[in-house]
Design a protein around this motif. Sequence first.
Motif, PDB file in Angstrom:
ATOM      1  N   ASP A  43       8.378 -19.915   7.039  1.00 15.15           N
ATOM      2  CA  ASP A  43       7.341 -19.136   6.357  1.00 15.15           C
ATOM      3  C   ASP A  43       7.975 -18.006   5.541  1.00 15.15           C
ATOM      4  N   PRO A  44       8.680 -18.349   4.447  1.00 14.93           N
ATOM      5  CA  PRO A  44       9.414 -17.318   3.705  1.00 14.93           C
ATOM      6  C   PRO A  44       8.522 -16.241   3.083  1.00 14.93           C
ATOM      7  N   TYR A  45       7.252 -16.550   2.814  1.00 17.19           N
ATOM      8  CA  TYR A  45       6.364 -15.583   2.176  1.00 17.19           C
ATOM      9  C   TYR A  45       5.435 -14.894   3.171  1.00 17.19           C
ATOM     10  N   GLY A  46       5.566 -15.214   4.450  1.00 17.00           N
ATOM     11  CA  GLY A  46       4.713 -14.621   5.470  1.00 17.00           C
ATOM     12  C   GLY A  46       5.545 -14.026   6.584  1.00 17.00           C
ATOM     13  N   ALA A  47       5.577 -14.699   7.737  1.00 16.60           N
ATOM     14  CA  ALA A  47       6.269 -14.194   8.921  1.00 16.60           C
ATOM     15  C   ALA A  47       7.765 -14.022   8.707  1.00 16.60           C
ATOM     16  N   GLY A  48       8.337 -14.658   7.685  1.00 15.42           N
ATOM     17  CA  GLY A  48       9.766 -14.564   7.421  1.00 15.42           C
ATOM     18  C   GLY A  48      10.175 -13.421   6.504  1.00 15.42           C
ATOM     19  N   TRP A  49       9.302 -12.426   6.300  1.00 17.07           N
ATOM     20  CA  TRP A  49       9.675 -11.268   5.475  1.00 17.07           C
ATOM     21  C   TRP A  49      10.863 -10.557   6.106  1.00 17.07           C
ATOM     22  N   LEU A  50      11.605  -9.800   5.295  1.00  9.64           N
ATOM     23  CA  LEU A  50      12.828  -9.149   5.769  1.00  9.64           C
ATOM     24  C   LEU A  50      12.663  -7.663   6.051  1.00  9.64           C
ATOM     25  N   VAL A  51      12.294  -6.892   5.030  1.00  9.49           N
ATOM     26  CA  VAL A  51      12.181  -5.442   5.166  1.00  9.49           C
ATOM     27  C   VAL A  51      10.982  -4.931   4.384  1.00  9.49           C
ATOM     28  N   GLU A  52      10.596  -3.698   4.710  1.00  7.38           N
ATOM     29  CA  GLU A  52       9.641  -2.958   3.899  1.00  7.38           C
ATOM     30  C   GLU A  52      10.350  -1.709   3.411  1.00  7.38           C
ATOM     31  N   ILE A  53      10.213  -1.443   2.124  1.00  7.64           N
ATOM     32  CA  ILE A  53      10.881  -0.316   1.483  1.00  7.64           C
ATOM     33  C   ILE A  53       9.819   0.677   1.013  1.00  7.64           C
ATOM     34  N   GLY A  57       0.848  -1.193   0.000  1.00  6.87           N
ATOM     35  CA  GLY A  57       0.000   0.000   0.000  1.00  6.87           C
ATOM     36  C   GLY A  57       0.875   1.231   0.000  1.00  6.87           C
ATOM     37  N   THR A  58       0.288   2.389   0.363  1.00  3.09           N
ATOM     38  CA  THR A  58       1.053   3.630   0.384  1.00  3.09           C
ATOM     39  C   THR A  58       1.596   3.875   1.775  1.00  3.09           C
ATOM     40  N   THR A  99       5.007   4.174  -2.089  1.00  3.53           N
ATOM     41  CA  THR A  99       4.445   2.832  -2.017  1.00  3.53           C
ATOM     42  C   THR A  99       5.327   1.989  -1.116  1.00  3.53           C
ATOM     43  N   ILE A 100       4.703   1.231  -0.229  1.00  5.74           N
ATOM     44  CA  ILE A 100       5.445   0.322   0.636  1.00  5.74           C
ATOM     45  C   ILE A 100       5.532  -1.043  -0.057  1.00  5.74           C
ATOM     46  N   VAL A 101       6.771  -1.525  -0.200  1.00  2.87           N
ATOM     47  CA  VAL A 101       7.017  -2.823  -0.818  1.00  2.87           C
ATOM     48  C   VAL A 101       7.679  -3.713   0.228  1.00  2.87           C
TER      49      VAL A 101
END
Length: 140
Positions: free
Chosen positions: A104-114, A20-21, A32-34
């Motif tokens: 959970d690489p696609y869920g709880a295992g996320w790294l950063v938000e840019i 989202g933004t 935009t937050i990625v």
Amino acid sequence: MSTPDDRRYTDQHEWALVQGTDGTGTTAEAGTIVRVGITDHAQDALGDIVFVQLPSVGDEVGPGTPMGEVESTKSVSDVYAPVAGVVAAVNDALADTPEMINADPYGAGWLVEISVPGEGGDPIGALLDAAAYQALVDGS
């Protein structure tokens, strides 16, 4: 191995998902937050992840440039930024439980938000879609 269709991928085995933004400026100006992580393929190839080094909130990152490291029992691998922007958040839980990336690489295992500047368009549109990434992994 899974390759979700809701995000985009790099040839360095990172995934990017628009969240989202960032709430700054007007709708047209808002960044935009990625959210970024490593793929199921990457975590499987690395093996048991034991340590993660992430950038700090506020760090500027550029596409294709190293922004951290993931250390496993097998090796240490760089993590590359898939987009240009400013680190808006890091997954602090990984400091104590880096194995969440394996679980959970696609869920709880996320790294950063840019936070990607609001310049219009899709900030991850140039990355690989799920089918193209899967073909890359499969060697097609």
